[in-house]
Design a protein around this motif. Structure first.
Motif, PDB file in Angstrom:
ATOM      1  N   PRO A   8     -60.179  82.946 -31.514  1.00  6.47           N
ATOM      2  CA  PRO A   8     -61.110  84.011 -31.913  1.00  6.47           C
ATOM      3  C   PRO A   8     -60.637  85.347 -31.360  1.00  6.47           C
ATOM      4  CG  PRO A   8     -62.284  82.141 -30.936  1.00  6.47           C
ATOM      5  CD  PRO A   8     -60.830  81.926 -30.672  1.00  6.47           C
ATOM      6  N   ASP A  15     -62.437  86.035 -38.695  1.00  4.33           N
ATOM      7  CA  ASP A  15     -62.711  84.861 -37.865  1.00  4.33           C
ATOM      8  C   ASP A  15     -63.977  84.141 -38.330  1.00  4.33           C
ATOM      9  OD1 ASP A  15     -62.235  83.208 -35.439  1.00  4.33           O
ATOM     10  OD2 ASP A  15     -64.140  84.078 -34.815  1.00  4.33           O
ATOM     11  N   SER A  16     -64.976  84.902 -38.749  1.00  2.00           N
ATOM     12  CA  SER A  16     -66.229  84.309 -39.221  1.00  2.00           C
ATOM     13  C   SER A  16     -66.018  83.471 -40.479  1.00  2.00           C
ATOM     14  CB  SER A  16     -67.262  85.411 -39.516  1.00  2.00           C
ATOM     15  OG  SER A  16     -67.557  86.143 -38.361  1.00  2.00           O
ATOM     16  N   ARG A  39     -65.116  87.639 -28.654  1.00  2.40           N
ATOM     17  CA  ARG A  39     -65.908  86.587 -29.312  1.00  2.40           C
ATOM     18  C   ARG A  39     -65.671  85.280 -28.577  1.00  2.40           C
ATOM     19  NH1 ARG A  39     -66.244  86.190 -35.667  1.00  2.40           N
ATOM     20  NH2 ARG A  39     -67.936  87.632 -35.203  1.00  2.40           N
ATOM     21  N   ARG A  58     -69.258  82.807 -31.595  1.00  2.14           N
ATOM     22  CA  ARG A  58     -68.484  82.301 -32.722  1.00  2.14           C
ATOM     23  C   ARG A  58     -69.272  81.278 -33.545  1.00  2.14           C
ATOM     24  NH1 ARG A  58     -64.727  78.983 -35.160  1.00  2.14           N
ATOM     25  NH2 ARG A  58     -63.232  80.244 -36.348  1.00  2.14           N
TER      26      ARG A  58
END
Length: 272
Positions: A259, A206-207, A263, A150
């Protein structure tokens, strides 16, 4: 007299550099090599007129190839301190042209914390050195938004946002919440569809969550795009499907705050 004293001090500093640093930056002990890189970065920030030159910068460039993680990490952090300001970054053009290929390749560094700091470094270069990174360079960073780490994915998400997805990246553009978010989602859809990793919307969301969370939570704009019936403004089927996946991933992220499966949590980057 002041000029003479300054020259005398600079001569002493050069003597220390040649008598100590030049021999110790290749020391067999990794911790000593790392300290050399950390201190050289400090000198360059504190005494730019004397040390922020290609004659000294090359030592950091060469040491980017060091086999030890902590040494490479300190090299990257030293460079972050130089690329984070436009005035110092302006002195880095020759260094950048010589060592950019190495810096970009370190996105794939075998040590995750080094790779994270490299992506942060490239983001600083993106912000403070106009057009220094080519599209090919950037293409080396984008896939990291889908990796399992992450910390690395979030760093790559910020890079992607600054390079491709920020609606206000064009100079002089007037900000507009609704209009900007429409542009953001269209840019995001284009990237997501082109990446051809359609089953990984949750990873992409999420990124970007830390840098573009408020945009991703704009359910109103997403709904308006999905309901748009105008041929000129509406989405094609492929775009609609992708936007629904992004919407679903955003809702889950907002509700759970975790996450996606597979991840790992943000790892603390350990210092020396």
């Amino acid at each position: 007299q002041l000029q003479e004293q300054q020259e005398e001090i600079e001569n002493m500093m050069n003597a220390v550099f040649k008598g100590v640093f030049v021999h110790r930056y290749r020391d067999v002990v990794p911790e000593i090599r790392a300290i050399c890189m950390e201190e050289l970065g400090t000198w360059m920030r504190s005494y730019a007129a004397s040390f922020l030159t290609d004659g000294y910068l090359k030592y950091i460039g060469w040491t980017l190839h060091d086999k030890q993680r902590e040494v490479r990490l300190q090299c990257v952090k030293a460079l972050q301190g130089l690329y984070c300001h436009q005035d110092t970054a302006a002195h880095m053009e020759l260094f950048t042209s010589r060592f950019k290929t190495r810096m970009v390749s370190m996105v794939l560094d075998k040590e995750p914390d080094v790779a994270v700091e490299v992506v942060k470094l490239l983001t600083l270069m993106l912000e403070n050195m106009e057009e220094v990174l080519t599209e090919e360079d950037c293409q080396s960073v984008y896939p990291a938004v889908y990796v399992s780490s992450r910390a690395l994915a979030s760093a790559a998400g910020l890079f992607l946002y600054r390079r491709l997805l920020d609606p206000q990246r064009e100079a002089g553009r007037e900000p507009s919440h609704d209009g900007d978010n429409r542009i953001f989602f269209r840019l995001l859809l284009a990237f997501f569809i082109e990446s051809e990793l359609h089953e990984h919307a949750a990873y992409l969301v999420d990124s970007l969550w830390d840098c573009a969370g408020p945009r991703l939570r704009d359910w109103e704009t997403i709904s308006a795009l999905l309901l748009e019936e105008s041929p000129a403004e509406g989405l094609v089927d492929r775009q609609e499907k992708a936007l629904v996946e992004i919407l679903a991933a955003s809702v889950v992220q907002a509700a759970e705050g975790q996450p996606p499966v597979g991840r790992g949590p943000t790892k603390k980057v350990t210092g020396l």
